[in-house]
Scaffold this motif. Structure first.
Motif, PDB file in Angstrom:
ATOM      1  N   ARG A  35       0.848  -1.190   0.000  1.00  0.00           N
ATOM      2  CA  ARG A  35       0.000   0.000   0.000  1.00  0.00           C
ATOM      3  C   ARG A  35       0.878   1.232   0.000  1.00  0.00           C
ATOM      4  NH1 ARG A  35      -5.068  -0.736   3.868  1.00  0.00           N
ATOM      5  NH2 ARG A  35      -5.928  -2.579   2.867  1.00  0.00           N
ATOM      6  N   VAL A  36       0.596   2.106  -0.903  1.00  0.00           N
ATOM      7  CA  VAL A  36       1.423   3.296  -0.981  1.00  0.00           C
ATOM      8  C   VAL A  36       0.548   4.503  -1.278  1.00  0.00           C
ATOM      9  CG1 VAL A  36       1.955   2.826  -3.398  1.00  0.00           C
ATOM     10  CG2 VAL A  36       3.471   4.289  -2.083  1.00  0.00           C
ATOM     11  N   MET A  37       0.849   5.592  -0.589  1.00  0.00           N
ATOM     12  CA  MET A  37       0.086   6.815  -0.792  1.00  0.00           C
ATOM     13  C   MET A  37       0.899   7.770  -1.662  1.00  0.00           C
ATOM     14  SD  MET A  37      -1.196   9.603   1.953  1.00  0.00           S
ATOM     15  CE  MET A  37      -2.295   8.574   2.865  1.00  0.00           C
ATOM     16  N   LYS A  94      -1.442  -1.354  -4.044  1.00  0.00           N
ATOM     17  CA  LYS A  94      -2.676  -0.634  -3.804  1.00  0.00           C
ATOM     18  C   LYS A  94      -2.287   0.817  -3.582  1.00  0.00           C
ATOM     19  CE  LYS A  94      -6.795  -0.464  -1.025  1.00  0.00           C
ATOM     20  NZ  LYS A  94      -7.489  -0.956   0.144  1.00  0.00           N
ATOM     21  N   LYS A  95      -2.705   1.664  -4.502  1.00  0.00           N
ATOM     22  CA  LYS A  95      -2.253   3.043  -4.437  1.00  0.00           C
ATOM     23  C   LYS A  95      -3.376   3.961  -3.974  1.00  0.00           C
ATOM     24  CE  LYS A  95       0.184   2.162  -8.724  1.00  0.00           C
ATOM     25  NZ  LYS A  95       0.226   2.614 -10.113  1.00  0.00           N
ATOM     26  N   ALA A  96      -3.073   4.737  -2.983  1.00  0.00           N
ATOM     27  CA  ALA A  96      -3.987   5.811  -2.607  1.00  0.00           C
ATOM     28  C   ALA A  96      -3.435   7.076  -3.227  1.00  0.00           C
ATOM     29  CB  ALA A  96      -4.062   5.955  -1.098  1.00  0.00           C
ATOM     30  N   ARG A 111      -2.743  12.811   5.016  1.00  0.00           N
ATOM     31  CA  ARG A 111      -1.903  11.849   5.725  1.00  0.00           C
ATOM     32  C   ARG A 111      -2.032  12.047   7.226  1.00  0.00           C
ATOM     33  NH1 ARG A 111       3.951  13.319   5.640  1.00  0.00           N
ATOM     34  NH2 ARG A 111       3.321  14.241   7.611  1.00  0.00           N
ATOM     35  N   TYR A 143      -0.466   2.956   4.868  1.00  0.00           N
ATOM     36  CA  TYR A 143       0.111   3.161   3.551  1.00  0.00           C
ATOM     37  C   TYR A 143       1.525   3.693   3.717  1.00  0.00           C
ATOM     38  CZ  TYR A 143      -4.443   2.727   1.313  1.00  0.00           C
ATOM     39  OH  TYR A 143      -5.629   2.259   0.840  1.00  0.00           O
ATOM     40  N   ALA A 198       1.991  -0.056   9.669  1.00  0.00           N
ATOM     41  CA  ALA A 198       1.834  -0.686   8.359  1.00  0.00           C
ATOM     42  C   ALA A 198       1.837  -2.197   8.482  1.00  0.00           C
ATOM     43  CB  ALA A 198       2.944  -0.223   7.442  1.00  0.00           C
ATOM     44  N   ASN A 207      -9.546   7.230  -1.530  1.00  0.00           N
ATOM     45  CA  ASN A 207      -8.135   7.012  -1.857  1.00  0.00           C
ATOM     46  C   ASN A 207      -7.889   6.799  -3.347  1.00  0.00           C
ATOM     47  OD1 ASN A 207      -7.522   7.156   0.873  1.00  0.00           O
ATOM     48  ND2 ASN A 207      -7.749   4.967   1.167  1.00  0.00           N
TER      49      ASN A 207
END
Lengths: 324, 594, 297
Positions: free
Chosen positions: B65-67, B96-98, B109, B120, B403, C221
């Motif tokens: 998961r990465v923002m 999985k991208k935010a 954030r 994330y 995380a 998101n």
């Protein structure tokens, strides 16, 4: 008649007159019917509990040193520390003053404007003209502040249309609406009124629609002119809406329009344009002083609540309809 | 102070700064990989698996998961690009991208984090990074990395640690650097962005003036532009010096630099070994005096506080502007890359003028010709631009404490640090997207056709991971260096030693170069780049910045007298500035004794 | 009916005032439209004094620039449309379900419920606690996070309640005597009688969805669920129209980018025009709804 034509009015009205008169309901019937009413309330009550009451534990944050990892309940309790900090903060007094001034200006100009406009709309005879005018006046409300900021910047900045066409010929120099402390509050109020005035009329127009036209007929038969009719029929007819709107707007007096101000403000106008909400935004969300910003938020809420209750009481004493 | 506030903006710039990768990736077309580019068909090309066990049994892929910030000039998309697909397949991971609007990503954030639920991974500028560490919000990777990312760990050398270690512990990840062309190495010898100043060359020539060398000449030239209107655009229109967004957009930094200070920058006072802020330095008052004088003489754009970049750029393009400073991105074609446009259109002229060119083909405005200026020097011989302005080339990828997919992130990083991972990430599939040559390193493969490297990379979404994840981890030129083909084919070694960085240890994080090129080392933000953190910094920065911005804006526009600066200094100190000075100095001393 | 002289004068002034008002409401929009379709140099030549476009110079370059290959923006339109339609419908149903019982002045516990609602109008828990609740109810990164947490606006509910209370109660009682249940009454009698208020509230709610930025920022998101507002904000605040570009088109456009201001203005129009297109249709019902009864016989 003030009812849509497609509703079979005649029949039920007739029946009601008879049936109400003759058949008193039994308690059993009453209860059964009421039960359905309570049933209707259930989703709303659940909704309010989950999404409006559960987050209220957040006000506790104002009394703790909020620890992100630990959450609200594991954060150390510090009592009124942040409130003391708040009232000792000279910056807070400045934003409080700005907020009050901007809110009051907005109230003074923005509150009566839609009422007057609604009354004027009401007097327009040509339905087509009225429709067009109303539509145009509602239009700005569909635009978000982001859009309006872009739009007004273009329109009002130093080399924009307003300055070039109106202000420069009149004054000989442009006015920097966005960057001059003297004009910034006016900018906020004018754009706010511009955005909301038309939309604000809707609720009054709806109230006006509810006034029984027979009253006007009777009045004009009695020889009352338009002015008298407005004074004695129209205004009293929408009085309750006016008072409710006024009371509720008191609750927002410490909220002078967060989005609008955040977008429009800049360092040149901080002294007049920085408000509690933008201050909280910087301190709380950007700088992560959650407890401090929660304290500010609680202060806003409580002040708003006291004002609403106070004004509600006064209006009731004056014989107007309160909010309950 | 106020690094936090700045970091939003600086992040914007840093999106371009994390190397060409961000740039190229930002433009990458990720929408629909053409059928023949399906990841599945690439597996046979990928052969070596140094650390990662081969993807054996069908196991659910690990989720990363990465923002990511959505920034101007850079489009990140949810879709998995060709290259991302290949990497996912190779490592049995999925992304999985935010994706968050860039200018408010810190707010988002912080909300997620304050909820204690952020899982994330994300990128953070150094000041932000240290602030988060000191609040205990990031995962300590020091012990995890050697075990979980043995290929990556050797890159975390002393130089890198200089930037990302906090009290000896490592909390951030730095990504591999991005090559700019086939047959060219990742650039370590050039900063990815710095501030430059350009002046109207045609105006200078018309008035028979020389490019100004010092700040007084600078004033005179600007004044001559205003008085004599060499472009014939009219007194109402002419803007000798343009700027936008007040001071924080670096457009006026040449003036601060001339007086030995930089806006929003901390420095080390060698004399008493104290960490101080230039914001309250006496030189700041001198710089403001110059700006005030220039503003009063109509030399600075009257809208410089309220207008945003597009207005500024349109004024430049309309030929109203005499001189401007802006960020220069050698490779970035994203928003704000005005110099890039000018260079492409050959409007930056070193020789004499040519007729015929137009700045933008769709206007009837006359062509404008420009020349780059050295930053003007001040009375004490100071000059230069900020070295970092709160950001630097270092933009660590961070994993929050909560995380859940730490192993997957580390697995990815480990893979990218291998030769296989590096090649796959940057060039694609061997013998298809590139061919390896003995003497020139990777060269275009059959799939590339006539397209140039940049275009092709855009098409296949090369470098989407992780540099193209805007702001998620900055680039580290060291990655490619140890491979035979890299060092033999490229002259990076020389480039590295040129700036006094030992070649073998490729620790040149980009800030070095920025400091050494036009910026002066003294203008490199000391606190951020020394990894210093002040416990109160996070809580005071936005407020102090607001106070400073207000005073400076009002002084320059003449709403405040210059003497108000002293009032500001007193207020700054009382509002917490002194606290920060003490805390930073403490942190510095602690670091020295380590 | 014959008007007195005073009334006639008033009427004339009223019409003049309304014309001025119309102009004030329209002028900024017109100006932006003009900026978006006129080449920059023509605007400059006219010293930014053009309120209306000059037909022979009109260019749609900036619109082409925005939409060329930009599937994300177009997708955002459909997400927004979904929210406005579905969200508003749900809001209206639940608001009505709450307002109706509360409109019965003799309902026991009514005051308590009103107080229960009213308190929430004054005190909010703040962003982060609300976020936690939304998260706990599993709505993060779902469009429902924009609908359900704002299911009932207390303010709109009160308006609706007042409206219901003002309906001719004999009508409802008569239906009840005929054995109709409360749900039937609500649906068959109250709803048709309340078109004005329903139309009004629908617009209120709908506009809320249209303009919602912060909710999208905090709860959503995936950009595939972005509404228009984040995009607009990017263009107008981040100030780079290039953001709108996806790859290929960019290369081509870079050679001749339209002036950024023009693109910004075109973006404003692109966000507004759908409303302008839809509005007359809604307006038809809306004005009818609001105005019923004010038509004097």
């Amino acid at each position: 008649m003030n009812l849509p034509p497609n509703i079979p009015l005649a029949v039920p009205v007739k029946r009601s007159a008879e049936s109400v008169a003759e058949a008193p309901r039994t308690f059993r019937q009453e209860f059964r019917k009421r039960r359905l009413l309570y049933l209707m309330l259930i989703p709303a009550i659940i909704y309010f509990f989950i999404y409006r009451y559960l987050p209220l534990f957040g006000v506790l944050v104002a009394f703790t040193d909020y620890d992100i990892i630990g959450g609200v309940f594991k954060s150390p309790w510090v009592g009124l520390k942040y409130f003391r900090m708040l009232f000792a903060d000279p910056y807070f007094w400045r934003v409080l003053r700005n907020t009050l001034i901007i809110s009051i200006y907005k109230l003074v100009w923005g509150f009566p404007a839609p009422i007057i406009l609604a009354l004027l709309f009401n007097e327009l005879r040509s339905q087509n003209f009225k429709r067009v005018t109303q539509s145009l006046s509602y239009l700005p409300n569909f635009l978000s502040w982001v859009i309006l900021y872009g739009l007004f910047y273009q329109f009002l900045y130093r080399s924009g249309l307003v300055n070039n066409v109106i202000i420069k010929p009149l004054l000989g120099h442009p006015i920097d609406f966005f960057g001059d402390s003297r004009y910034f509050r006016s900018l906020l109020v004018i754009t706010d009124v511009w955005k909301n005035v038309g939309w604000g009329t809707i609720i009054y127009l709806a109230a006006l629609a509810g006034i029984n036209p027979e009253l006007y007929e009777a009045a004009s038969i009695d020889g009352a002119g338009k002015w008298k009719q407005a004074l004695h029929i129209t205004l009293p007819g929408i009085r309750s809406v006016i008072s409710i709107t006024l009371i509720l707007s008191m609750g927002g007096i410490l909220r002078a329009g967060f989005e609008q101000v955040l977008l429009m403000q800049n360092p040149l106008v901080f002294d007049v344009g920085d408000i509690i909400d933008t201050f909280t935004y910087r301190v709380g969300l950007v700088d992560q002083n959650y407890s401090y910003s929660a304290a500010v938020g609680l202060f806003q809420s409580v002040t708003g609540m006291l004002l609403v209750l106070g004004v509600n009481r006064v209006t009731k004493q004056m014989g107007q309809e309160g909010i309950w | 102070m106020a690094q936090k506030m700045l970091s939003r903006r600086s992040f914007l710039k840093a999106a371009g700064l994390s190397g060409a990768g961000a740039i190229l990736a930002s433009c990458a077309r990720t929408a629909t990989p053409t059928p023949e580019l399906k990841p599945t068909q690439a597996t046979d090309k990928v052969t070596v698996a140094p650390t990662v066990p081969p993807t054996a049994a069908p196991k659910a892929p690990d989720e990363i998961r990465v923002m990511l910030g959505q920034f101007a000039g850079a489009t990140v998309t949810e879709q998995v690009s060709y290259i991302e697909g290949l990497i996912c397949e190779r490592l049995n991971i999925k992304f999985k991208k935010a994706i968050v609007p860039g200018d408010v990503r810190i707010e988002k954030r912080n909300v997620m984090m304050a909820g204690g639920e952020l899982d994330y991974a994300f990128g953070a500028g150094l000041p932000d990074y240290y602030d988060l560490i000191s609040r205990g919000q990031l995962l300590d990777l020091t012990d995890l990395l050697p075990a979980k990312a043995p290929n990556y760990w050797p890159y975390v050398d002393d130089t890198m640690k200089k930037y990302i270690a906090y009290k000896g512990r490592v909390y951030g990840l730095i990504g591999p650097a991005v090559p700019l062309k086939f047959g060219e190495p990742p650039r370590a010898d050039k900063p990815s962005t710095w501030v430059r100043t350009a002046m109207r060359k045609d105006w200078l020539e018309k008035l028979g003036l020389q490019p100004p060398k010092n700040i007084d000449e600078f004033f005179d030239v600007a004044k001559a532009f205003y008085d004599q209107d060499p472009g014939g655009v009219g007194k109402d229109n002419i803007i000798p010096i343009v700027a936008c967004n007040g001071f924080v957009w670096n457009n006026l930094d040449f003036a601060f630099g001339a007086y030995g200070v930089q806006y929003n920058t901390w420095y080390l006072d060698e004399a008493d070994q104290t960490v101080k802020s230039y914001d309250v330095h006496p030189g700041m008052k001198d710089a403001l005096a110059w700006l005030q004088k220039a503003y009063a003489a109509n030399l600075i754009d009257k809208d410089f506080i309220t207008q945003k970049e597009p207005q500024m750029l349109d004024k430049i393009k309309n030929g109203y502007v005499g001189v401007f400073s802006s960020h220069y991105y050698p490779q970035w074609i994203g928003g704000g890359a005005i110099f890039h446009e000018m260079e492409q259109l050959q409007l930056i002229k070193e020789g004499s003028l040519k007729e015929g060119d137009k700045f933008t083909p769709d206007t009837d405005n006359p062509p404008t010709y420009w020349t780059y200026l050295e930053p003007p020097t001040g009375p004490n011989g100071d000059s230069g631009y900020p070295g970092s302005m709160g950001y630097s080339g270092v933009w660590p990828g961070c994993i929050p404490r909560n995380a859940k997919n730490v192993d997957a992130v580390l697995k990815l990083w480990d893979f990218l640090a291998t030769e296989e991972g590096y090649l796959l990430l940057n060039y694609g599939v061997k013998d298809k997207d590139y061919v390896m040559t003995e003497d020139k390193g990777p060269q275009p493969g059959p799939a590339v056709g006539d397209k140039d490297f940049a275009t092709y990379r855009q098409e296949i979404g090369c470098s989407q991971v992780p540099q193209g994840w805007n702001g998620f981890g900055s680039t580290y030129p060291g990655f490619a260096q140890k491979y035979e083909w890299a060092t033999s084919a490229y002259s990076t070694e020389r480039a590295a030693t040129k700036y006094g960085v030992p070649a073998g240890k490729f620790g040149t994080v980009l800030i070095y170069d920025m400091a050494l090129q036009w910026a002066r080392p003294k203008y490199v933000n000391f606190t951020g780049n020394q990894g210093l953190s002040a416990p109160s910094a996070g809580q005071l920065s936005a407020r102090l910045a607001a106070t400073r911005d207000e005073y400076c804006a009002k002084i320059v526009t003449g709403a405040f007298a210059l003497d108000k600066f002293d009032e500001f200094v007193a207020r700054w100190q009382a509002d917490g500035g002194d606290t920060l000075v003490n805390e930073y100095t403490e942190a510095y001393k602690a670091k020295l004794s380590e | 009916m014959k008007m007195t002289r005073g009334e006639r004068i008033f009427s004339v002034f009223n019409i003049i005032f309304m014309c001025v008002l119309n102009f004030i409401m329209l002028a900024p929009m017109l100006y932006v439209l003009t900026l978006s379709i006129m080449p920059e140099h023509i605007i400059s030549q006219h010293n930014h004094e053009l309120l209306l476009p000059i037909p022979k110079y009109i260019t749609l370059e900036s619109y082409r620039y925005i939409f060329a290959g930009n599937s994300q923006l177009i997708h955002a339109y459909s997400v927004t449309a979904f929210l406005v339609i579905v969200g508003t419908a749900i809001n209206i149903v639940f608001t009505m379900l709450m307002a109706y019982p509360l409109s019965k002045t003799d309902l026991k516990g009514r005051t308590a419920v009103m107080l229960y609602v009213f308190i929430t109008m004054l005190i909010g828990g703040g962003l982060i606690p609300t976020y936690l609740v939304v998260k706990a109810t599993g709505l993060i990164d779902s469009l429902w996070a924009l609908i359900i947490p704002n299911l009932i606006s207390p303010w709109y509910m009160i308006i609706m309640r007042n409206f219901f209370a003002a309906l001719p109660q004999e009508l409802l009682e008569a239906a009840m005597m005929d054995g109709a249940g409360e749900f039937t009454i609500l649906w068959r009698i109250v709803v048709p009688l309340s078109i004005p208020v329903i139309a009004t509230m629908s617009l209120f709610y709908g506009v809320g969805y249209w303009n919602n930025f912060f909710g999208v920022l905090i709860y959503i998101n995936s950009p595939s669920k972005w509404t228009l507002q984040p995009f607009l904000r990017q263009v107008l605040i981040e100030a780079s129209p290039r953001l709108l570009q996806e790859s290929g088109a960019l290369q081509e456009m870079l050679k001749a980018p339209p002036p950024m201001e023009q693109v910004k203005m075109a973006t404003i129009m692109a966000a507004t025009v759908p409303i302008l297109v839809i509005y007359p249709f809604v307006q038809k019902y809306f004005v009818k709804g609001v105005m019923i009864g004010s038509v004097k016989g």
